[in-house]
Design a protein around this motif. Structure first.
Motif, PDB file in Angstrom:
ATOM      1  N   LEU A 137       0.829  -1.195   0.000  1.00 56.11           N
ATOM      2  CA  LEU A 137       0.000   0.000   0.000  1.00 56.11           C
ATOM      3  C   LEU A 137       0.872   1.258   0.000  1.00 56.11           C
ATOM      4  O   LEU A 137       0.593   2.210  -0.728  1.00 56.11           O
ATOM      5  CB  LEU A 137      -0.924   0.008   1.224  1.00 56.11           C
ATOM      6  CG  LEU A 137      -1.968   1.115   1.262  1.00 56.11           C
ATOM      7  CD1 LEU A 137      -2.842   1.062   0.016  1.00 56.11           C
ATOM      8  CD2 LEU A 137      -2.804   0.999   2.517  1.00 56.11           C
ATOM      9  N   ALA A 138       1.957   1.219   0.756  1.00 46.32           N
ATOM     10  CA  ALA A 138       2.883   2.356   0.766  1.00 46.32           C
ATOM     11  C   ALA A 138       3.546   2.509  -0.597  1.00 46.32           C
ATOM     12  O   ALA A 138       3.756   3.625  -1.073  1.00 46.32           O
ATOM     13  CB  ALA A 138       3.937   2.176   1.852  1.00 46.32           C
ATOM     14  N   ALA A 139       3.877   1.379  -1.234  1.00 43.24           N
ATOM     15  CA  ALA A 139       4.498   1.430  -2.559  1.00 43.24           C
ATOM     16  C   ALA A 139       3.557   2.065  -3.576  1.00 43.24           C
ATOM     17  O   ALA A 139       3.986   2.787  -4.468  1.00 43.24           O
ATOM     18  CB  ALA A 139       4.900   0.032  -3.006  1.00 43.24           C
ATOM     19  N   LEU A 140       2.250   1.793  -3.420  1.00 41.26           N
ATOM     20  CA  LEU A 140       1.260   2.351  -4.327  1.00 41.26           C
ATOM     21  C   LEU A 140       1.261   3.878  -4.275  1.00 41.26           C
ATOM     22  O   LEU A 140       1.042   4.548  -5.274  1.00 41.26           O
ATOM     23  CB  LEU A 140      -0.127   1.800  -3.976  1.00 41.26           C
ATOM     24  CG  LEU A 140      -1.289   2.217  -4.853  1.00 41.26           C
ATOM     25  CD1 LEU A 140      -1.075   1.731  -6.278  1.00 41.26           C
ATOM     26  CD2 LEU A 140      -2.582   1.685  -4.291  1.00 41.26           C
ATOM     27  N   PHE A 141       1.523   4.425  -3.087  1.00 44.03           N
ATOM     28  CA  PHE A 141       1.489   5.871  -2.914  1.00 44.03           C
ATOM     29  C   PHE A 141       2.878   6.496  -2.818  1.00 44.03           C
ATOM     30  O   PHE A 141       3.023   7.634  -2.387  1.00 44.03           O
ATOM     31  CB  PHE A 141       0.669   6.239  -1.670  1.00 44.03           C
ATOM     32  CG  PHE A 141      -0.787   5.889  -1.837  1.00 44.03           C
ATOM     33  CD1 PHE A 141      -1.603   6.660  -2.639  1.00 44.03           C
ATOM     34  CD2 PHE A 141      -1.320   4.771  -1.218  1.00 44.03           C
ATOM     35  CE1 PHE A 141      -2.939   6.332  -2.810  1.00 44.03           C
ATOM     36  CE2 PHE A 141      -2.648   4.441  -1.390  1.00 44.03           C
ATOM     37  CZ  PHE A 141      -3.467   5.218  -2.189  1.00 44.03           C
ATOM     38  N   SER A 142       3.897   5.749  -3.224  1.00 50.42           N
ATOM     39  CA  SER A 142       5.248   6.307  -3.162  1.00 50.42           C
ATOM     40  C   SER A 142       5.371   7.459  -4.148  1.00 50.42           C
ATOM     41  O   SER A 142       4.735   7.475  -5.199  1.00 50.42           O
ATOM     42  CB  SER A 142       6.299   5.243  -3.465  1.00 50.42           C
ATOM     43  OG  SER A 142       6.216   4.858  -4.814  1.00 50.42           O
ATOM     44  N   GLU A 143       6.176   8.417  -3.777  1.00 51.38           N
ATOM     45  CA  GLU A 143       6.336   9.598  -4.609  1.00 51.38           C
ATOM     46  C   GLU A 143       7.652   9.539  -5.364  1.00 51.38           C
ATOM     47  O   GLU A 143       8.656   9.077  -4.849  1.00 51.38           O
ATOM     48  CB  GLU A 143       6.284  10.848  -3.745  1.00 51.38           C
ATOM     49  CG  GLU A 143       4.935  11.060  -3.101  1.00 51.38           C
ATOM     50  CD  GLU A 143       4.880  12.321  -2.268  1.00 51.38           C
ATOM     51  OE1 GLU A 143       5.813  13.134  -2.335  1.00 51.38           O
ATOM     52  OE2 GLU A 143       3.882  12.477  -1.557  1.00 51.38           O
ATOM     53  N   GLY A 144       7.617  10.024  -6.568  1.00 49.23           N
ATOM     54  CA  GLY A 144       8.807  10.092  -7.391  1.00 49.23           C
ATOM     55  C   GLY A 144       9.344  11.501  -7.440  1.00 49.23           C
ATOM     56  O   GLY A 144       8.942  12.362  -6.654  1.00 49.23           O
ATOM     57  N   PRO A 145      10.220  11.761  -8.401  1.00 46.72           N
ATOM     58  CA  PRO A 145      10.812  13.099  -8.524  1.00 46.72           C
ATOM     59  C   PRO A 145       9.757  14.110  -8.981  1.00 46.72           C
ATOM     60  O   PRO A 145       8.791  13.754  -9.646  1.00 46.72           O
ATOM     61  CB  PRO A 145      11.888  12.904  -9.581  1.00 46.72           C
ATOM     62  CG  PRO A 145      11.429  11.741 -10.384  1.00 46.72           C
ATOM     63  CD  PRO A 145      10.688  10.846  -9.428  1.00 46.72           C
ATOM     64  N   SER A 146       9.978  15.361  -8.626  1.00 49.82           N
ATOM     65  CA  SER A 146       9.058  16.401  -9.073  1.00 49.82           C
ATOM     66  C   SER A 146       9.704  17.319 -10.116  1.00 49.82           C
ATOM     67  O   SER A 146       9.021  18.117 -10.741  1.00 49.82           O
ATOM     68  CB  SER A 146       8.551  17.227  -7.880  1.00 49.82           C
ATOM     69  OG  SER A 146       9.633  17.833  -7.217  1.00 49.82           O
ATOM     70  N   GLU A 147      11.001  17.202 -10.288  1.00 51.61           N
ATOM     71  CA  GLU A 147      11.716  18.020 -11.270  1.00 51.61           C
ATOM     72  C   GLU A 147      11.975  17.213 -12.539  1.00 51.61           C
ATOM     73  O   GLU A 147      12.269  16.017 -12.469  1.00 51.61           O
ATOM     74  CB  GLU A 147      13.060  18.487 -10.706  1.00 51.61           C
ATOM     75  CG  GLU A 147      12.929  19.453  -9.547  1.00 51.61           C
ATOM     76  CD  GLU A 147      12.260  20.751  -9.947  1.00 51.61           C
ATOM     77  OE1 GLU A 147      12.582  21.280 -11.037  1.00 51.61           O
ATOM     78  OE2 GLU A 147      11.414  21.230  -9.183  1.00 51.61           O
ATOM     79  N   PRO A 148      11.891  17.858 -13.704  1.00 55.66           N
ATOM     80  CA  PRO A 148      12.214  17.134 -14.942  1.00 55.66           C
ATOM     81  C   PRO A 148      13.690  16.756 -14.978  1.00 55.66           C
ATOM     82  O   PRO A 148      14.521  17.440 -14.377  1.00 55.66           O
ATOM     83  CB  PRO A 148      11.872  18.126 -16.054  1.00 55.66           C
ATOM     84  CG  PRO A 148      11.707  19.447 -15.414  1.00 55.66           C
ATOM     85  CD  PRO A 148      11.505  19.236 -13.948  1.00 55.66           C
ATOM     86  N   PRO A 149      14.019  15.668 -15.677  1.00 58.01           N
ATOM     87  CA  PRO A 149      15.427  15.266 -15.790  1.00 58.01           C
ATOM     88  C   PRO A 149      16.250  16.338 -16.501  1.00 58.01           C
ATOM     89  O   PRO A 149      15.754  17.039 -17.377  1.00 58.01           O
ATOM     90  CB  PRO A 149      15.372  13.992 -16.633  1.00 58.01           C
ATOM     91  CG  PRO A 149      13.960  13.548 -16.637  1.00 58.01           C
ATOM     92  CD  PRO A 149      13.128  14.757 -16.393  1.00 58.01           C
ATOM     93  N   SER A 150      17.523  16.445 -16.118  1.00 57.70           N
ATOM     94  CA  SER A 150      18.401  17.425 -16.765  1.00 57.70           C
ATOM     95  C   SER A 150      18.957  16.904 -18.088  1.00 57.70           C
ATOM     96  O   SER A 150      19.285  17.682 -18.973  1.00 57.70           O
ATOM     97  CB  SER A 150      19.542  17.826 -15.829  1.00 57.70           C
ATOM     98  OG  SER A 150      20.291  16.690 -15.468  1.00 57.70           O
ATOM     99  N   ASP A 151      19.059  15.588 -18.244  1.00 55.14           N
ATOM    100  CA  ASP A 151      19.527  14.991 -19.494  1.00 55.14           C
ATOM    101  C   ASP A 151      18.435  15.186 -20.558  1.00 55.14           C
ATOM    102  O   ASP A 151      17.287  14.780 -20.345  1.00 55.14           O
ATOM    103  CB  ASP A 151      19.802  13.500 -19.273  1.00 55.14           C
ATOM    104  CG  ASP A 151      20.307  12.792 -20.510  1.00 55.14           C
ATOM    105  OD1 ASP A 151      19.798  13.059 -21.625  1.00 55.14           O
ATOM    106  OD2 ASP A 151      21.200  11.946 -20.369  1.00 55.14           O
ATOM    107  N   PRO A 152      18.755  15.803 -21.692  1.00 54.22           N
ATOM    108  CA  PRO A 152      17.737  16.051 -22.723  1.00 54.22           C
ATOM    109  C   PRO A 152      17.027  14.787 -23.214  1.00 54.22           C
ATOM    110  O   PRO A 152      15.831  14.821 -23.489  1.00 54.22           O
ATOM    111  CB  PRO A 152      18.521  16.712 -23.858  1.00 54.22           C
ATOM    112  CG  PRO A 152      19.752  17.249 -23.230  1.00 54.22           C
ATOM    113  CD  PRO A 152      20.057  16.361 -22.063  1.00 54.22           C
ATOM    114  N   ALA A 153      17.747  13.668 -23.324  1.00 48.56           N
ATOM    115  CA  ALA A 153      17.116  12.421 -23.776  1.00 48.56           C
ATOM    116  C   ALA A 153      16.108  11.932 -22.743  1.00 48.56           C
ATOM    117  O   ALA A 153      15.000  11.501 -23.093  1.00 48.56           O
ATOM    118  CB  ALA A 153      18.170  11.352 -24.049  1.00 48.56           C
TER     119      ALA A 153
END
Length: 195
Positions: free
Chosen positions: A49-65
């Motif tokens: 249940l915690a994994a379901l609501f885990s949060e990821g990054p909020s900033e876009p990646p710096s690598d253009p690809a």
């Protein structure tokens, strides 16, 4: 069947690949897995249940690809997003990027495994994919083209013409050839999946 996907009865697709093609596709898929990376996912065994609501990054990646593979949900490349669009994109990214990253990685790993099964033989081999495997391949081919196209600074259809005219001595030529070949594979695979 050589060089392009063909539909299989009952769904799925087939293609004949030689050892060089298998090696190139496998190498590109491995590089894609490395580019996508492990993400910030919960450790296996954590509370589901915690994994379901885990949060990821909020900033876009710096690598253009990576930014191309994981674009902002709001705004667009042709205009500067306002503060509200940045906030909405950050919130959307926080709850979706880990899952998207995992799916892209899983699809690329499935491609690698299917190629490894072919590599056990000698010479050309026929690869037969189920409808689900075909969708995984299609996702990976698309991701590879996006990543390579970003590295080649392909921005629209006009740039494609320049790629055809690169001299053989240009160091980008091998990546251009891979980009164009992947496009042909992707197109024939899409055609096999259409009713």
């Amino acid at each position: 069947m050589a060089g392009h996907f063909e539909p299989l009865p009952g769904g799925g697709a087939a293609i004949a690949l030689d050892e060089v093609e298998i090696s190139i596709l496998r190498s590109l898929a491995v590089q894609l897995v490395e580019l996508v990376g492990p993400g910030e996912e919960p450790v296996e065994g954590d509370d589901p249940l915690a994994a379901l609501f885990s949060e990821g990054p909020s900033e876009p990646p710096s690598d253009p690809a990576l930014a191309r593979l994981f674009p902002d949900a709001y705004g667009g490349p042709e205009r500067e997003p306002d503060e509200e669009a940045r906030r909405a994109s950050a919130e959307f990214r926080r709850f979706t990027e880990n899952d998207l990253r995992a799916r892209k990685r899983d699809d690329a790993i499935a491609v690698i495994r299917s190629l490894d099964a072919l590599a056990a033989g000698d010479g050309a081999a026929a690869l037969e994919l189920t409808p689900d495997e075909s969708r995984q391949w299609l996702g990976t081919l698309n991701d590879l083209r996006l990543a390579i196209g970003t590295r080649l600074e392909v921005t629209d259809e006009e740039d494609g013409g320049e790629l055809y005219r690169l001299p053989d001595a240009d160091p980008r030529k091998p990546m251009v050839l891979a980009y164009l070949w992947l496009g042909e594979l992707q197109q024939t695979l899409v055609e096999t999946l259409m009713p």
